[in-house]
Each structure stands twice: as C-alpha cells, then as structure tokens.
Write an enzyme that holds these catalytic residues in place. Structure first.
Site, short mmCIF file in Angstrom:
data_model
loop_
_atom_site.label_atom_id
_atom_site.label_comp_id
_atom_site.label_asym_id
_atom_site.label_seq_id
_atom_site.Cartn_x
_atom_site.Cartn_y
_atom_site.Cartn_z
N ASN A 112 -26.24 42.19 -63.89
CA ASN A 112 -27.19 41.24 -63.30
C ASN A 112 -26.57 39.85 -63.39
OD1 ASN A 112 -29.14 43.23 -62.85
ND2 ASN A 112 -29.95 43.02 -64.93
N HIS A 115 -24.70 46.89 -67.92
CA HIS A 115 -25.71 47.90 -68.28
C HIS A 115 -25.16 49.28 -67.92
CE1 HIS A 115 -29.32 45.14 -68.59
NE2 HIS A 115 -28.55 44.37 -67.84
N HIS A 150 -22.80 41.07 -69.61
CA HIS A 150 -23.05 42.42 -70.12
C HIS A 150 -23.15 43.39 -68.97
CE1 HIS A 150 -26.87 40.25 -69.73
NE2 HIS A 150 -27.39 41.39 -69.32
N VAL A 160 -30.08 37.23 -70.34
CA VAL A 160 -29.18 36.81 -71.43
C VAL A 160 -27.86 36.37 -70.80
CG1 VAL A 160 -28.00 37.52 -73.54
CG2 VAL A 160 -30.27 38.44 -73.02
P1 5GP Z 1 -30.25 41.08 -68.33
O1 5GP Z 1 -31.65 41.03 -67.80
O2 5GP Z 1 -29.79 39.72 -68.84
O3 5GP Z 1 -29.28 41.69 -67.38
O4 5GP Z 1 -30.28 42.07 -69.54
C1 5GP Z 1 -30.44 41.66 -70.86
C2 5GP Z 1 -30.77 42.90 -71.65
O5 5GP Z 1 -30.63 42.61 -73.02
C3 5GP Z 1 -32.20 43.40 -71.43
O6 5GP Z 1 -32.18 44.72 -70.93
C4 5GP Z 1 -32.83 43.30 -72.82
O7 5GP Z 1 -33.72 44.34 -73.09
C5 5GP Z 1 -31.63 43.29 -73.74
N1 5GP Z 1 -31.80 42.55 -74.97
C6 5GP Z 1 -32.28 41.28 -75.11
N2 5GP Z 1 -32.28 40.91 -76.39
C7 5GP Z 1 -31.77 41.96 -77.08
C8 5GP Z 1 -31.52 42.17 -78.49
O8 5GP Z 1 -31.74 41.33 -79.34
N3 5GP Z 1 -30.98 43.38 -78.83
C9 5GP Z 1 -30.71 44.36 -77.90
N4 5GP Z 1 -30.18 45.49 -78.36
N5 5GP Z 1 -30.93 44.18 -76.59
C10 5GP Z 1 -31.46 43.00 -76.19
#
Ligand code: 5GP
Length: 114
Positions: A87, A102, A100, A96
């Site tokens: 994303n 997924h 990353h 975040v």
């Molecule tokens: P994004 O929406 O930025 O692509 O994905 C961020 C991902 O990080 C989300 O799926 C969310 O659930 C995960 N996430 C956010 N904070 C934490 C955390 O403290 N620990 C873990 N294991 N996952 C997290």
C-alpha cells in the site's frame, strides 16, 4: 521519521516474528485480514514505495520477495497461492510509513480489492 515498525525491529515492542535476516524482518500482522497475514519489512527506514530507488534498493527488494517465498513454503501455502501487496500513500491505504509487503493467504482473494 521512525514508526512503530522501528520499535519492532529494535525489539522494543514484541511481535510474532516468522523470519529474520540481517536486512529483512517478517512478523504476523496484529489485525490479520486473512488466515495468513505477514508483514515483510526492510530493517532500514524507507517510508513508502515512492522512496524506493531501483539502483539502491534492488537487492533489498529481492530479499523481501525471497523472504515471502520462503515464508509461503514454510507455511505450506506456496502451491495454493497468495497475494503480495504494497500500500502506498493515503489513497493506497497506507497507515504505517515504513515500507512493508503484505503477504496474504489461506483464503481465496477478491478482485478488484476494496
Ligand atoms: P498499511 O495499511 O500501512 O499498508 O498496513 C499496516 C499494517 O500494519 C496493518 O495491517 C496493521 O494491522 C499492521 N500493524 C500496525 N501496527 C502494528 C503493530 O504494532 N504490530 C503488528 N504486528 N502489526 C501492526
């Protein structure tokens, strides 16, 4: 700017780590969107896809894909298939700002994504 993922890399907060190398870390997502939902991150701080430079980060990205394939094999989901997602930015749904990948698996994925 550092994010919560830097704290996970530095082991300041816990995570369910499934793979680690010198350059890459992978751990289970805290809010899984599929039976398997792993986040694969570089240990260096790259905020988002638009900060990737092919000339600088090609090997690192290759290591992230290698990690995804290894995890998929280890979890026996490689043959059934899986989805890899970056994303990027607000419209991409990024929350975040530490790069990353997924890895989603364990059910049939929908297309188009929401
Ligand atoms: P994004 O929406 O930025 O692509 O994905 C961020 C991902 O990080 C989300 O799926 C969310 O659930 C995960 N996430 C956010 N904070 C934490 C955390 O403290 N620990 C873990 N294991 N996952 C997290």
């Amino acid at each position: 700017m550092s994010t919560i993922f830097s704290k996970i890399i530095n082991k300041e907060i816990p995570a369910d780590i499934v793979y680690e190398s010198d350059t890459v870390l992978a751990f289970n997502d805290i809010r899984p969107q599929a039976p398997v939902h792993v986040l694969i991150i570089p240990k260096i701080e790259i905020p988002k896809v638009t900060d990737i430079k092919g000339s600088e980060h090609a090997a690192l990205l290759g290591e992230m894909i290698d990690a995804a394939n290894k995890i998929a094999r280890d979890l026996s989901i490689a043959d059934d298939g899986f989805r890899l997602v970056f994303n990027c930015g607000d419209n991409g749904g990024q929350e975040v700002y530490h790069l990353h990948l997924h890895l989603l698996a364990g059910r049939k994925m929908n297309w188009p994504p929401g």
